[in-house]
Scaffold this motif. Sequence first.
Motif, mmCIF file in Angstrom:
data_model
loop_
_atom_site.group_PDB
_atom_site.id
_atom_site.type_symbol
_atom_site.label_atom_id
_atom_site.label_comp_id
_atom_site.label_asym_id
_atom_site.label_seq_id
_atom_site.Cartn_x
_atom_site.Cartn_y
_atom_site.Cartn_z
ATOM 1 N N ILE A 124 -3.998 -6.275 6.380
ATOM 2 C CA ILE A 124 -3.684 -4.570 5.963
ATOM 3 C C ILE A 124 -1.718 -4.389 6.267
ATOM 4 O O ILE A 124 -1.009 -3.697 5.659
ATOM 5 C CB ILE A 124 -3.801 -4.016 7.584
ATOM 6 N N ALA A 125 -1.205 -5.602 6.706
ATOM 7 C CA ALA A 125 0.831 -5.769 6.469
ATOM 8 C C ALA A 125 0.931 -5.924 5.616
ATOM 9 O O ALA A 125 1.795 -5.527 5.415
ATOM 10 C CB ALA A 125 0.844 -6.969 7.305
ATOM 11 N N LEU A 126 0.080 -7.246 4.605
ATOM 12 C CA LEU A 126 0.527 -6.939 3.305
ATOM 13 C C LEU A 126 0.800 -5.592 2.722
ATOM 14 O O LEU A 126 1.443 -5.450 1.491
ATOM 15 C CB LEU A 126 -0.259 -8.532 2.551
ATOM 16 N N ALA A 127 -0.559 -5.593 2.307
ATOM 17 C CA ALA A 127 -0.888 -3.556 1.743
ATOM 18 C C ALA A 127 0.273 -2.595 2.098
ATOM 19 O O ALA A 127 0.833 -2.250 1.025
ATOM 20 C CB ALA A 127 -1.958 -3.382 2.716
ATOM 21 N N ALA A 128 0.934 -2.817 3.318
ATOM 22 C CA ALA A 128 1.566 -1.875 3.595
ATOM 23 C C ALA A 128 2.935 -2.075 3.123
ATOM 24 O O ALA A 128 4.006 -1.443 3.029
ATOM 25 C CB ALA A 128 1.878 -1.518 5.039
ATOM 26 N N MET A 129 3.806 -3.480 3.256
ATOM 27 C CA MET A 129 4.821 -4.190 2.605
ATOM 28 C C MET A 129 4.741 -3.829 1.500
ATOM 29 O O MET A 129 5.880 -3.642 0.785
ATOM 30 C CB MET A 129 4.594 -5.648 3.220
ATOM 31 N N ALA A 130 3.636 -4.560 0.595
ATOM 32 C CA ALA A 130 3.655 -4.075 -0.764
ATOM 33 C C ALA A 130 4.194 -2.240 -1.212
ATOM 34 O O ALA A 130 4.613 -2.279 -1.777
ATOM 35 C CB ALA A 130 2.496 -4.585 -1.147
ATOM 36 N N HIS A 131 3.224 -1.743 -0.681
ATOM 37 C CA HIS A 131 3.962 -0.097 -0.192
ATOM 38 C C HIS A 131 5.201 -0.358 -0.487
ATOM 39 O O HIS A 131 5.915 1.152 -0.767
ATOM 40 C CB HIS A 131 2.355 0.063 0.200
ATOM 41 N N THR A 132 5.534 -0.142 0.986
ATOM 42 C CA THR A 132 7.085 0.038 1.663
ATOM 43 C C THR A 132 8.112 -0.554 0.035
ATOM 44 O O THR A 132 9.050 0.163 -0.319
ATOM 45 C CB THR A 132 7.603 -1.061 2.910
ATOM 46 N N ARG A 133 7.329 -1.339 -0.665
ATOM 47 C CA ARG A 133 8.511 -2.003 -1.470
ATOM 48 C C ARG A 133 8.328 -1.099 -2.579
ATOM 49 O O ARG A 133 9.656 -1.429 -3.710
ATOM 50 C CB ARG A 133 8.194 -3.658 -1.710
ATOM 51 N N PRO A 221 8.994 3.778 11.464
ATOM 52 C CA PRO A 221 10.195 2.381 11.590
ATOM 53 C C PRO A 221 10.042 0.901 10.505
ATOM 54 O O PRO A 221 11.479 0.561 10.628
ATOM 55 C CB PRO A 221 9.521 2.209 13.212
ATOM 56 N N VAL A 222 8.802 1.351 10.347
ATOM 57 C CA VAL A 222 8.624 -0.830 9.423
ATOM 58 C C VAL A 222 7.582 -0.124 9.040
ATOM 59 O O VAL A 222 7.964 -1.583 7.696
ATOM 60 C CB VAL A 222 8.031 -1.922 10.679
ATOM 61 N N ALA A 223 7.869 1.070 8.269
ATOM 62 C CA ALA A 223 7.105 1.391 6.612
ATOM 63 C C ALA A 223 6.843 2.034 6.371
ATOM 64 O O ALA A 223 7.859 3.261 6.864
ATOM 65 C CB ALA A 223 5.874 0.995 6.473
ATOM 66 N N ARG A 224 7.326 2.871 4.361
ATOM 67 C CA ARG A 224 7.756 3.248 4.085
ATOM 68 C C ARG A 224 6.136 3.862 3.330
ATOM 69 O O ARG A 224 4.945 3.414 2.222
ATOM 70 C CB ARG A 224 8.705 3.575 2.806
ATOM 71 N N ARG A 225 5.908 5.261 3.371
ATOM 72 C CA ARG A 225 4.687 5.406 2.385
ATOM 73 C C ARG A 225 4.974 7.168 1.642
ATOM 74 O O ARG A 225 5.830 7.434 1.691
ATOM 75 C CB ARG A 225 3.447 6.403 2.887
ATOM 76 N N LEU A 226 4.190 7.086 0.464
ATOM 77 C CA LEU A 226 4.767 7.845 -0.254
ATOM 78 C C LEU A 226 3.510 8.557 -1.268
ATOM 79 O O LEU A 226 2.556 7.896 -2.087
ATOM 80 C CB LEU A 226 5.835 6.979 -2.008
ATOM 81 N N PHE A 227 4.148 10.266 -0.678
ATOM 82 C CA PHE A 227 2.269 10.590 -1.914
ATOM 83 C C PHE A 227 3.182 11.732 -2.987
ATOM 84 O O PHE A 227 4.052 12.312 -2.712
ATOM 85 C CB PHE A 227 1.815 11.226 -0.744
ATOM 86 N N GLY A 228 2.531 11.100 -4.036
ATOM 87 C CA GLY A 228 3.214 11.673 -5.405
ATOM 88 C C GLY A 228 2.330 13.104 -5.487
ATOM 89 O O GLY A 228 1.837 13.360 -3.722
#
Length: 274
Positions: A124-133, A221-228
């Motif tokens: 779960i953490a990896l998925a969020a980190m990959a999306h943040t990057r 605070p620790v992640a970013r999410r993008l909705f196209g």
Amino acid sequence: MVKPATAADGRWDADPLLGLVAGCYVAAAVAPPVVFAGDAGLSLAAGGLYGLLLGTVLAVTAVVWVAVARARSLVVRLGRSRARWLLAVAPVGYALGGFALLGQTGIAGVLAFFAGLGAALLGIALAAMAHTRYVAATVDEASVEWDGRTGWPERARRRWRRGAWVVIGVTAVGFAVGVLTDRWWLRVAAQALFAGGVGFAQTGQERRYVCTEAGVEQRLPVARRLFGWATFDGYTRTDEAFVLHRPWRTDLRFAVADIDDPEVLADVLRRHLD
């Protein structure tokens, strides 16, 4: 458009947290079979198995850490794809397999069960980190069209919270029944649904949102999410909120009361969604 890689991206210490988490994730999958081989094939004593486990975890983590640092483009592509969530799903099967084979594998099966559960959380953490990057590599800070902190209108937020508390209450009862009747599957299911209820309770909380040419970004605070922009099929504006509609998903809602100049956001949404 993804920003080009820089010279620092290939350094092993360019993104140490991602490298460490990815290394521990892979080590959790590799360690149980190695321990099983040491136990069944080499007949190692407890001290030898512990040393083998520790050495495997350290070696695999180091190798994957370096590999991830050299594969920035792969991480970004993974972060763009929904397949990234397989990182969290696959270890659950691994854990169940370890549990099912406890009689044949002994300590390695126990290790596989707990390693699989741990890897699911790391996934779960990896998925969020990959999306943040991916978001960091995609969003052009110079193209920001609107930036503000907002959440759902308070009335809608209260309704959603009440539903979440119902889910939490039902799962608490389910867990208690599972304990009293010794049904392990009911306990596991109740705990999983309990976590979902807690997550649902957070829906609608005030967050920072940024609108750019790439879409609507939610900055945590620790992640970013993008909705196209393509993920929305339009928007509506009421006296209380801007509602961005997403097919088969929870709509994004921005409370008008939280926004300093609603007309600026309205112009942005008209430009991209009308």
